[in-house]
Design a protein around this motif. Structure first.
Motif, PDB file in Angstrom:
ATOM      1  N   ASP A  66      -5.009  -0.182  -3.439  1.00 59.64           N
ATOM      2  CA  ASP A  66      -4.843   1.107  -3.958  1.00 59.64           C
ATOM      3  C   ASP A  66      -5.780   2.094  -3.360  1.00 59.64           C
ATOM      4  O   ASP A  66      -6.680   1.853  -2.977  1.00 59.64           O
ATOM      5  CB  ASP A  66      -5.200   1.151  -5.533  1.00 59.64           C
ATOM      6  N   ASP A  67      -5.191   3.332  -3.119  1.00 59.18           N
ATOM      7  CA  ASP A  67      -5.867   4.326  -2.503  1.00 59.18           C
ATOM      8  C   ASP A  67      -6.622   5.296  -3.344  1.00 59.18           C
ATOM      9  O   ASP A  67      -7.181   6.380  -2.846  1.00 59.18           O
ATOM     10  CB  ASP A  67      -4.848   5.205  -1.676  1.00 59.18           C
ATOM     11  N   ASN A  75       3.360   0.305  -6.555  1.00 54.99           N
ATOM     12  CA  ASN A  75       2.521  -0.298  -5.854  1.00 54.99           C
ATOM     13  C   ASN A  75       2.043  -1.786  -6.048  1.00 54.99           C
ATOM     14  O   ASN A  75       1.030  -2.447  -5.673  1.00 54.99           O
ATOM     15  CB  ASN A  75       1.077   0.176  -5.264  1.00 54.99           C
ATOM     16  N   PRO A 128       3.710   7.754   4.178  1.00 54.51           N
ATOM     17  CA  PRO A 128       3.700   8.265   2.778  1.00 54.51           C
ATOM     18  C   PRO A 128       4.327   7.376   1.993  1.00 54.51           C
ATOM     19  O   PRO A 128       5.006   6.268   2.302  1.00 54.51           O
ATOM     20  CB  PRO A 128       4.595   9.569   2.864  1.00 54.51           C
ATOM     21  N   VAL A 129       4.308   7.451   0.525  1.00 55.14           N
ATOM     22  CA  VAL A 129       5.109   6.901  -0.482  1.00 55.14           C
ATOM     23  C   VAL A 129       6.472   7.024   0.010  1.00 55.14           C
ATOM     24  O   VAL A 129       7.165   8.020   0.013  1.00 55.14           O
ATOM     25  CB  VAL A 129       4.673   7.119  -1.712  1.00 55.14           C
ATOM     26  N   ARG A 152       0.903  -1.226  -0.002  1.00 57.28           N
ATOM     27  CA  ARG A 152      -0.121  -0.039   0.028  1.00 57.28           C
ATOM     28  C   ARG A 152       0.868   1.232  -0.093  1.00 57.28           C
ATOM     29  O   ARG A 152       1.720   1.399   0.875  1.00 57.28           O
ATOM     30  CB  ARG A 152      -1.066   0.021   1.358  1.00 57.28           C
ATOM     31  N   ASN A 153       0.525   2.112  -0.784  1.00 51.09           N
ATOM     32  CA  ASN A 153       1.517   3.191  -0.962  1.00 51.09           C
ATOM     33  C   ASN A 153       2.909   3.039  -1.271  1.00 51.09           C
ATOM     34  O   ASN A 153       3.810   3.784  -0.729  1.00 51.09           O
ATOM     35  CB  ASN A 153       1.399   4.379   0.019  1.00 51.09           C
TER      36      ASN A 153
END
Length: 540
Positions: free
Chosen positions: A210-211, A231, A164-165, A129-130
């Motif tokens: 995915d966000d 991702n 965060p990414v 995730r991210n």
């Protein structure tokens, strides 16, 4: 063929197949559906490993063999004779040797030729995730599936993590040229990441959260075929992707197996997760401490690795920008109408592609359609060559000289195309194609170090292997659509399905070809075919 290829697996090899939504709208929630699909995937794994998974069987006479009575009878026949019992009723068991690679498997980059790695002893799931990596056990020490409410709790915990990414997202490395990635992977190992990489490689499978929600079919195709490179772990046997809103798809690596194995898995997961869901929208996650159960993987990156990741991302972004994807729905007829006319639905779709290309570019080109050879032990695929003298004659008649022919003459030509295509399909499925045979002979010749026979240097051989139209179809109640990129820079990637009353296409291309125009030509071609089948004349 796959493991020696040095190009990136993304776009060059990995396809996707998107799930239909859950029929119950309230279950199309990212967390609910991710939990249910994970549990259903684990139920499939348990059934497969216990030897209880019903075998894949090709029924030539389903009224005799695809019945409960026959299944009960065959259970009592010794396995050494059961094949004969099946043969007597025209039922042919298909090869399922690929299935064990579905789980705990990854393609590992190595210089010159990659290797497939599987470790069935591991019990953890990999979640992305991210661009962050998480793992937690989904199978306990006794080999049982962890309770759905615990899986629910752990996934909820991951979705609530605001990390965060990463500045240098590691997954981008799986988009690289295989030799480049092999060298960078060695650098990762040398830099103290062995344990973390082993966790990634041996995970039961990779779940990608995915966000963002999916906006439309085009957005769906781009997201599931390649995404943003951050991702996904493209080397895993498959990534199960869930977007916000519960849109789901499987993106799979191709060297270990083919669409037939993935489709069976997808059908079972869809059926089980919609008919026997592990949790409901009102279900409460288990009261467990996810902060200790869920482990976040951290990778140690030096300057060489950071530079490698940045370059990979830059190259990936530049490549995906050049890819166009468009979808078409032709709603004036489908399988039902064609079957009534005793025509092969697949043959008609393929004829439409031939006509469309002729209409758009004024020529016939090398065309590839994949066909499973799972009727043989360790069977993979063979090529059907849909471009034939029959499709050429029929395409030219319909596209260029329609007014010179009566509807009956055109119907006759369409029937000839259908008959010949059905023959080609049968021959390919039964090992009578020529592509894999010639490829095998070529590999043998190369392994001996002698100069290649002149045949392989012939221009015609090069031409037929430059497949401008690369096509594939898979039919399933679980699948909404699928897709893949073209196999050559100046080609089309054509994923299609003939439904009962409509025909769907999802087509990709790079700048050398115009997708929108091609799909307009496909639509016009299908329109013309159905007009002729109704006994009417084609308009210009």
């Amino acid at each position: 063929m796959y493991l020696q290829a040095r190009e990136s697996v993304v776009l060059n090899f990995n396809p996707f197949m998107a799930f239909n939504p859950d029929p119950k709208p309230e279950y199309n929630d990212q967390l609910i559906r991710a939990t249910n699909m994970t549990v259903s995937a684990l139920r499939f794994l348990k059934t497969l490993r216990a030897g209880f998974l019903e075998p894949e069987v090709f029924h030539l006479n389903p009224s005799k063999s695809d019945t409960q009575a026959f299944k009960r009878f065959i259970r009592f026949v010794p396995s050494s004779l059961s094949w004969f019992g099946a043969y007597m009723v025209n039922a042919y068991p298909l090869d399922m040797s690929q299935y064990f690679r579905l789980f705990n498997s990854t393609r590992l980059p190595k210089l010159n030729k990659d290797v497939l790695f599987t470790d069935e002893s591991e019990r953890h799931l990999l979640v992305l995730r991210n661009g962050n990596f998480y793992t937690f056990d989904v199978i306990d020490r006794d080999g049982n599936i962890v309770t759905p409410s615990e899986i629910h709790a752990h996934l909820k915990y991951i979705l609530s993590d605001n990390s965060p990414v990463p500045a240098f997202p590691l997954a981008c490395l799986t988009t690289e040229n295989r030799d480049t990635w092999a060298l960078l992977r060695q650098e990762l190992l040398d830099n103290g990441n062995k344990e973390a990489l082993e966790k990634v490689d041996s995970a039961v499978f990779c779940l990608c959260l995915d966000d963002f929600p999916i906006k439309d079919l085009i957005h769906l195709s781009h997201t599931m075929l390649h995404g943003d490179g951050i991702n996904r772990w493209y080397d895993k046997s498959f990534n199960l992707i869930l977007a916000k809103g519960g849109t789901a798809a499987i993106h799979f690596e191709h060297s270990w197996g083919d669409g037939v194995a993935v489709l069976r898995f997808q059908n079972e997961v869809f059926k089980d997760s919609t008919q026997s869901p592990a949790i409901a929208p009102q279900s409460q996650p288990a009261a467990v401490d996810s902060s200790t159960a869920v482990r976040k993987l951290n990778f140690k990156l030096n300057s060489a690795l950071k530079e490698g990741i940045a370059k990979a991302k830059e190259k990936f972004d530049a490549t995906v920008k050049t890819l166009t994807l468009e979808a078409l729905q032709f709603e004036k007829g489908g399988k039902e109408l064609l079957k009534k006319q005793e025509l092969s639905p697949d043959a008609i779709a393929q004829l439409a592609f031939q006509m469309a290309f002729l209409r758009q570019y004024g020529q016939t080109v090398a065309t590839y359609e994949s066909c499973s050879t799972a009727a043989f032990k360790h069977g993979r695929t063979e090529t059907i060559r849909p471009a034939s003298i029959y499709t050429k004659k029929c395409s030219e008649a319909l596209v260029q000289k329609a007014t010179n022919h009566s509807a009956a003459e055109l119907q006759q030509m369409i029937a000839e195309c259908s008959k010949y295509h059905s023959q080609l399909t049968k021959e390919a499925a039964m090992g009578q194609g020529f592509d894999r045979h010639l490829y095998g002979l070529r590999c043998l010749a190369e392994s001996r170090g002698a100069p290649l026979p002149g045949f392989y240097k012939d221009q015609a051989y090069a031409l037929i292997n430059h497949n401008i139209l690369s096509t594939s179809t898979l039919s399933s109640p679980a699948v909404n659509m699928g897709g893949f990129a073209p196999v050559v820079p100046d080609g089309f990637g054509v994923a299609y399905r003939v439904h009962d009353n409509w025909i769907g296409c999802n087509v990709s291309a790079y700048p050398a070809k115009n997708v929108q125009e091609f799909l307009q030509c496909v639509h016009k071609s299908l329109e013309d075919i159905f007009t002729v089948l109704e006994g009417q004349l084609v308009s210009k």
